[in-house]
Write an enzyme that holds these catalytic residues in place. Sequence first.
Site, short mmCIF file in Angstrom:
data_model
loop_
_atom_site.label_atom_id
_atom_site.label_comp_id
_atom_site.label_asym_id
_atom_site.label_seq_id
_atom_site.Cartn_x
_atom_site.Cartn_y
_atom_site.Cartn_z
N LYS A 76 57.65 -35.70 -20.17
CA LYS A 76 58.62 -34.96 -20.99
C LYS A 76 58.66 -33.52 -20.50
CE LYS A 76 59.53 -34.10 -25.94
NZ LYS A 76 59.05 -34.41 -27.30
N SER A 151 62.39 -36.58 -30.36
CA SER A 151 62.90 -35.71 -29.32
C SER A 151 62.63 -36.20 -27.91
CB SER A 151 62.29 -34.30 -29.46
OG SER A 151 60.88 -34.36 -29.30
N SER A 175 58.44 -38.02 -32.58
CA SER A 175 59.22 -37.90 -31.34
C SER A 175 58.85 -38.84 -30.22
CB SER A 175 59.13 -36.47 -30.81
OG SER A 175 60.10 -35.70 -31.44
N1 GLN Z 1 62.54 -35.32 -35.56
C1 GLN Z 1 61.38 -34.55 -35.88
C2 GLN Z 1 61.71 -33.07 -35.84
O1 GLN Z 1 62.81 -32.78 -35.56
C3 GLN Z 1 60.26 -34.85 -34.96
C4 GLN Z 1 60.25 -34.04 -33.72
C5 GLN Z 1 59.02 -34.23 -32.90
O2 GLN Z 1 58.17 -35.08 -33.21
N2 GLN Z 1 58.87 -33.40 -31.91
O3 GLN Z 1 60.91 -32.23 -36.09
#
Ligand code: GLN
Length: 475
Positions: A76, A151, A175
């Site tokens: 990532k 994400s 994410s």
């Molecule tokens: N969708 C969640 C957020 O927007 C999780 C994001 C993540 O785990 N980085 O915070």
Amino acid sequence: MKKYSSLAEIKGELATKQLTLDELLAYYFDQIEKHQHLNAFNEVFFDSARKQAEVVQSKLNNGTAGKLAGMVIGIKDNICYQDHVVTASSKMLENFVAPYSSTVVKRLLAEDAIIIGRLNCDEFAMGGSNETSYFGTVKNAADEERVAGGSSGGSAVAVQADMCLAALGTDTGGSVRQPAAFCGNIGFKPTYGRISRYGVIAYASSFDQVGTLTSSVADAALLLEVLAGADENDSTVSSIQVPSYTKALAATAGKKKIAVLKETIHSEVLDQETKSAILKAIEKFKADGHEVVEVSFDLLDYLVPTYYILTTAEASSNLSRYDGVHYGYRNTEAQSLNQLYKSSRAEGFGEEVKRRIMLGTFVLSAGYYDAYYQKAQKVRKLIRDKVVALLQENDVLISPVAPTPAFKIGENVQDPLVMYMADIYTVLASLAGIPAVALPLGNNQQGLPLSIQLMAKHFDEETLFSLSHSFLEKA
Ligand code: GLN
């Protein structure tokens, strides 16, 4: 070339010389090119991957190769790899070159993995659809009009469309698990403190964890075995001994007590096909000899608010380092220091990141701190205590990963609340710090992947691996 679904398969062919690393890498490069329109990669590391392949091939030839020889992996784009650009999919870091490697990258390379490139994600990992990336949305290979999830959307699609064998993501509130669920792969988030975050761009530090996206449980277990464990550069990593997770796979899971969080399954917001797939999975766990019970989790309504108060607070603090002076994007026309800060941030950050910094600054500000931030800390403690109590009685908890399969691009992005609410099932494990995995349950009638989530006690990744492995094996 065929799709490989585990490192063991690749290792077998490398050993018999049916396959060389050169051919393998060329295959993945070709796959990346064919799937360029999905926008999963922010950059392909052609040169360093080829060099690493050469080194590893010679080690294979003389029998000195490490545990991950043959694994082609994407990372990532918020994980530092020395002398490679790392952007967190933000304009703020568009040209930022990592001055050192993260511990996870060092550990991958030390075991002879090949890092093939950096993968698109929501900006600073803030989002659940990969639509907040400065470099554009990632498309789901199962239906290109739909999101990859987020994400770590690029990580999920790269594995889904066979552009690499495995990928690293980060999981703050889902994410890794949610994009894995949307793309039909296995998304694993370990216990908070299991893997070092040194060299991983911070979002919300009391939640952030590195996780894996793979096509097999065996690869997830092997990766954790390599990545987990104490690190002198990250004092938040636990010194608890790292067990052999791959051995846990070989051992039979034994009879487990599995608790279904009933409010998450019998919920109006849950998609019907997802629900029936989960109910079918539960029947299978029973048929495999496990005891399955339903338990109540009455704090469900508090999960999303607590998560978003705490993570935005932490994000506002973590992201204050991006001031136009120390790192990355700088406005060149500002006439004063204050103006430089303001314009650099206004121009360098996207809308969602700004929203979160402002929310976080608000919940931390004098006069609101007690009402929001401190209250949310207390609620987090209640949630954690409740989860720990449930896991004293049960080995594993079950819930959905997300209320729906992958949604359409553009469908939720205009309404942050809708987007945030979709995190309801994943943030539980994040608030409690427990390990969790998203497992594929086949596709719905439209061909979209469905998924189930299993969670276990702190540092009991072994149970998750052995149960997941036997569940998918017998599928
Ligand atoms: N969708 C969640 C957020 O927007 C999780 C994001 C993540 O785990 N980085 O915070």
